[in-house]
Structures are given as C-alpha cells and as structure tokens.
Design a protein around this motif. Structure first.
Motif, short mmCIF file in Angstrom:
data_model
loop_
_atom_site.label_atom_id
_atom_site.label_comp_id
_atom_site.label_asym_id
_atom_site.label_seq_id
_atom_site.Cartn_x
_atom_site.Cartn_y
_atom_site.Cartn_z
N GLY A 127 -2.26 9.86 -5.83
CA GLY A 127 -2.60 11.22 -6.21
C GLY A 127 -4.07 11.55 -6.05
N TRP A 128 -4.93 10.55 -6.23
CA TRP A 128 -6.36 10.79 -6.13
C TRP A 128 -6.94 10.46 -4.76
N THR A 129 -6.39 9.46 -4.08
CA THR A 129 -6.95 9.03 -2.80
C THR A 129 -5.83 8.91 -1.76
N PRO A 130 -5.28 10.03 -1.28
CA PRO A 130 -4.17 9.96 -0.33
C PRO A 130 -4.53 9.34 1.00
N LYS A 131 -5.82 9.38 1.37
CA LYS A 131 -6.24 8.77 2.62
C LYS A 131 -6.55 7.29 2.38
N HIS A 132 -6.30 6.47 3.40
CA HIS A 132 -6.57 5.04 3.31
C HIS A 132 -5.86 4.42 2.11
N THR A 133 -4.57 4.75 1.98
CA THR A 133 -3.80 4.27 0.84
C THR A 133 -3.78 2.75 0.78
N GLY A 134 -3.68 2.08 1.93
CA GLY A 134 -3.66 0.62 1.95
C GLY A 134 -4.90 0.03 1.32
N THR A 135 -6.06 0.60 1.62
CA THR A 135 -7.32 0.10 1.05
C THR A 135 -7.38 0.37 -0.44
N ALA A 136 -6.99 1.59 -0.85
CA ALA A 136 -7.03 1.94 -2.27
C ALA A 136 -6.08 1.06 -3.08
N LYS A 210 13.58 1.54 7.86
CA LYS A 210 12.17 1.17 7.74
C LYS A 210 11.85 0.76 6.31
N PHE A 211 12.35 1.54 5.34
CA PHE A 211 12.10 1.20 3.95
C PHE A 211 12.79 -0.11 3.58
N GLN A 212 13.99 -0.34 4.11
CA GLN A 212 14.71 -1.58 3.86
C GLN A 212 13.91 -2.79 4.33
N ALA A 213 13.33 -2.69 5.51
CA ALA A 213 12.56 -3.81 6.07
C ALA A 213 11.34 -4.11 5.21
N VAL A 214 10.62 -3.06 4.81
CA VAL A 214 9.44 -3.25 3.98
C VAL A 214 9.84 -3.81 2.62
N ALA A 215 10.89 -3.25 2.02
CA ALA A 215 11.33 -3.70 0.71
C ALA A 215 11.76 -5.16 0.76
N GLY A 216 12.42 -5.57 1.86
CA GLY A 216 12.82 -6.96 1.99
C GLY A 216 11.63 -7.90 2.01
N GLY A 217 10.55 -7.51 2.71
CA GLY A 217 9.34 -8.31 2.69
C GLY A 217 8.73 -8.37 1.30
N TYR A 218 8.75 -7.24 0.59
CA TYR A 218 8.22 -7.20 -0.77
C TYR A 218 9.04 -8.07 -1.70
N PHE A 219 10.35 -8.07 -1.54
CA PHE A 219 11.20 -8.88 -2.41
C PHE A 219 10.90 -10.38 -2.23
N ALA A 329 5.22 3.27 0.30
CA ALA A 329 4.87 4.64 -0.07
C ALA A 329 4.97 5.58 1.12
N SER A 330 4.61 5.08 2.30
CA SER A 330 4.69 5.93 3.50
C SER A 330 6.12 6.11 3.97
N ALA A 331 7.01 5.18 3.64
CA ALA A 331 8.40 5.25 4.08
C ALA A 331 9.30 5.98 3.09
N ALA A 332 8.86 6.11 1.82
CA ALA A 332 9.68 6.73 0.78
C ALA A 332 9.68 8.25 0.92
N PRO A 333 10.75 8.91 0.45
CA PRO A 333 10.75 10.38 0.42
C PRO A 333 9.56 10.91 -0.37
N ARG A 334 8.83 11.84 0.19
CA ARG A 334 7.58 12.29 -0.42
C ARG A 334 7.76 12.81 -1.84
N GLU A 335 8.87 13.55 -2.07
CA GLU A 335 9.05 14.17 -3.38
C GLU A 335 9.50 13.17 -4.44
N TYR A 336 9.86 11.95 -4.02
CA TYR A 336 10.33 10.95 -4.97
C TYR A 336 9.58 9.63 -4.82
N VAL A 337 8.30 9.73 -4.51
CA VAL A 337 7.51 8.51 -4.31
C VAL A 337 7.50 7.64 -5.56
N GLY A 338 7.27 8.27 -6.73
CA GLY A 338 7.21 7.50 -7.96
C GLY A 338 8.50 6.78 -8.26
#
Length: 399
Positions: A127-136, A210-219, A329-338
């Motif tokens: 919400g505060w730093t939408p740019k460079h989300t990976g760094t933040a 895309k979200f499935q692949a990322v989530a699998g790595g996170y799991f 966060a980039s792969a999730a639906p924007r309106e339901y990121v949280g």
C-alpha cells in the motif's frame, strides 16, 4: 506531527514495526535452555510449543481470509490491535508456563495474533511502496528474520536474569511496533473494498497456473524454514558442547545464525532489481537445499566450520521468502491481494507443522541427521518453480 514524520519514510516504519511485532514468534525458543531446566521440558515439548504458534497463525490467516478483514478494514488498525493482544498473550505464558495445557493455549493465541501482523505488514508495504515490491518485501521479511532471532539476543544479553524477563521484553517490543503502525496509518495505493471477501476469493489465485507455481515454491520454502529455525538452538548446542565453550554462547550464536538471514533478504532484494524475483528465489532455494543435503554427512567436521555453514544456511533459507511474496502479489487478483496472500500463508504454515513435529521428535534419537527431513521442501519447491519457467516459454512461444 508524528504521523507526518512517519509518512515521509513509511517503509522504515513498517519494517521496524515488523521487527518488533514478530519478536513474539519464537520468544519461547529464545529462553528454551533456562525454561527446560526449570520446568524439566524436552526437545519434543519445544516442538509442541512451536507448532502450536504455527497452528494459531494458520487459524488466524484463514479467519482473515474468510471474514474479509484483510480487504475490508484498515490494515493499520488490524496490525496495531494484533500487536497489543499478541503482547498480552505472550506475557500470559509467564503465568501459564508450568500449567499445561494453558501454556499451549497462550502460544496458540499468540500465533493467532501474529496472523494480523505478518500478512498485514505485507499489505502495508504494498500500500505504501507499490514500486519495487520485491525490494520492499525483502526489507520486511528481513525484519521478520531479525524479529525471530530477537528472543535469542534478549536471552544472550540477560544471562543472569530469570527467563521471564526476555519473554516480557518481546511483549514490550510488540507494543512499540503496534504503536508505530497506528501512527503511520494505511497507504494510498491499496484502498479498502466494500465488497465482502469470501474464502473462495482468497483461493481464486490458486486457479492461476502462474500463482500455483509460485505458491508451490513458497510451500517448499515453508517446509524447510521454520523447522530449521526450530532446530537452530539444538544444532548450536551440539557444536558449543563439542567446542567445550561457555553455554552462554548458545543464545548469541543462535541469534547470529537466524539474524544473518536479514542480509540474505536485503541482498536478495537488491539482486531482484537486476535479475528478477524468480531468479533470486530459485537460487536461494537451491543453495539451502544443497546445504540441507550435505550437512548431516559432514557432522564430523570442525565445530567452527559447521557454525559457518549454519550461517550460510541461515542466509539462504530465508532469502527467497520476500521474492515468493512479491511474485505471489503480482499474480494474485488485485482486488483480493490481502485475502490471497493470507490463504497462501495459511497453507504454507500448515506445512511447517509436520516438519517441526518430525524433526523435534526425532532429534533425541538421530541428532543432526533429522535435517534430511527438511530436504523435500527445497526439492519440491524447485520442481514447482520449473513450471513457472515452462509457462513463460509457452507464453513467449519460444519452446
């Protein structure tokens, strides 16, 4: 005045609050040696107390997703209230430590409150730093790492005091973190939604390949990470005893092994600007997996060498976490990121429970060999991320 000042440097305020709030997470682990001697607890008891926090966190994140709290109410209010309640529950353990099952209940409630700190901290960053989300997010997770290590430091600098003091110190830090976020407020880039968020909305992201692949790595990352952090004081104790060094070194070295992960997060965030979040996540997961594989086969090595290897492991094991969050966060639906991040966190942390239970219960019988039980995490995580590479090739019509 204070709000205006804090809003000039929102990322600094958020990551500092994250450091303070997440000091509740492993507060028991930091005082474990003193606590186990006084109450006669075993390594299995440590595992149960730790996984109870994880269970509380899972229930909390699912509650956030089902109720829609993450997307319907101000993240700063949820963060501040969670910090206050978490501080009280953590302090409550002081009174209930010798009274099972109330000790487990206090840890469960502490984990429940942490669900309003860690995921909401991610939303505040976006919400505060939408740019460079990976760094933040790298800075945010780096502070989570320092927060996790903080109880070991509090114990290390208070060797002559009762174990209750560093535990209460974690509660005091959580209160400070909640106050900082309450003063800062919410960022302008992710406004609340009036729509009621359902669990299926949080699960919507899992329908995306895309979200499935990322989530699998996170799991896979989650399976390894928290079990490693739980084992850290046990692995450190083994090497300190082999060196015949002072026991007071154990909490300080445990702090160091976990805290160096901060540099992995920040360094990974810096690399993500140049090479991308996916590149950083894959390399960090591979390095931690290699160390996980070789560690039990070199337990005969000099203790000093193994301590250095543990520090390298501490760097790699967490460096991928903020990059997975950024990718998700980039792969999730924007309106339901949280809600999407809450569901992903809930599933990931559910996987930490069997990993912690297995390794802590087998430690007494197998010692450092239990680290092999962490290896499936990096292996399966890397396999899932390969699907992300394959999808990119298909989208570019280059395969």
């Amino acid at each position: 005045m204070l709000r205006t000042t804090s809003q000039r440097h929102p990322l600094f305020v958020i990551v500092l609050a994250q450091l303070c709030g997440t000091s509740l997470w492993f507060s028991i682990n930091g005082v474990w040696l003193s606590l186990s001697r006084e109450l006669g607890l075993s390594e299995s008891d440590l595992g149960y107390l730790t996984l109870t926090v994880q269970a509380g966190f899972i229930v909390g994140t699912l509650g956030i997703a089902i109720s829609g709290l993450a997307d319907r109410y101000r993240a700063s209010y949820i963060f501040a209230c969670s910090s206050l309640l978490g501080a009280l529950m953590n302090a409550g353990f002081v009174l209930s430590a010798s009274s099972p099952p109330f000790d487990l209940l206090m840890r469960f409630l502490t984990g429940l409150c942490l669900a309003g700190i860690y995921p909401l901290g991610m939303k505040l960053v976006i919400g505060w730093t939408p740019k460079h989300t990976g760094t933040a997010l790298a800075w945010l997770v780096g502070m989570l790492t320092l927060g996790t290590a903080m109880p070991h430091l509090l114990r290390g600098i208070t060797p002559g005091l009762p174990w209750q003091w560093p535990l209460l110190g974690s509660s005091a830090l959580a209160l400070v973190g909640g106050a900082l976020i309450l003063i800062l407020g919410d960022g302008p880039h992710l406004p609340m939604t009036a729509a009621k968020t359902r669990l299926r909305a949080g699960l919507a992201g899992l329908g995306s390949p895309k979200f499935q692949a990322v989530a699998g790595g996170y799991f896979g990352h989650c399976w390894e990470l928290y079990a490693f952090w739980t084992l850290t004081p046990l692995l450190i104790t083994r090497e300190v005893l082999r060196m015949q060094a002072a026991p007071e070194l154990i909490p300080l070295l445990s702090f160091t092994v976990i805290a160096v992960g901060f540099f992995g997060c920040v360094g990974g965030g810096w690399l993500s600007q140049r090479l991308g979040s996916k590149w950083v996540a894959n390399r960090a997961l591979a390095i931690s997996g290699i160390i996980c594989l070789i560690y039990p086969f070199i337990v005969w090595a000099q203790p000093e060498a193994l301590l250095i290897l543990l520090m390298l492991w501490g760097i790699a094991v967490i460096a991928d976490s903020p990059q997975f969050s950024a990718l998700a966060a980039s792969a999730a639906p924007r309106e339901y990121v949280g809600a999407s991040l809450a569901v992903m966190n809930a599933i990931g942390f559910a996987l930490t429970i069997p990993a912690i239970w297995i390794t802590s219960n087998l430690w007494e019988s197998y010692g450092a060999w239990v680290t092999l039980w962490l290896l499936p995490g990096p292996v399966l995580g890397l396999w899932s991320m390969r699907r992300l590479n394959h999808q990119k090739c298909q989208s570019q019509r280059q395969c």
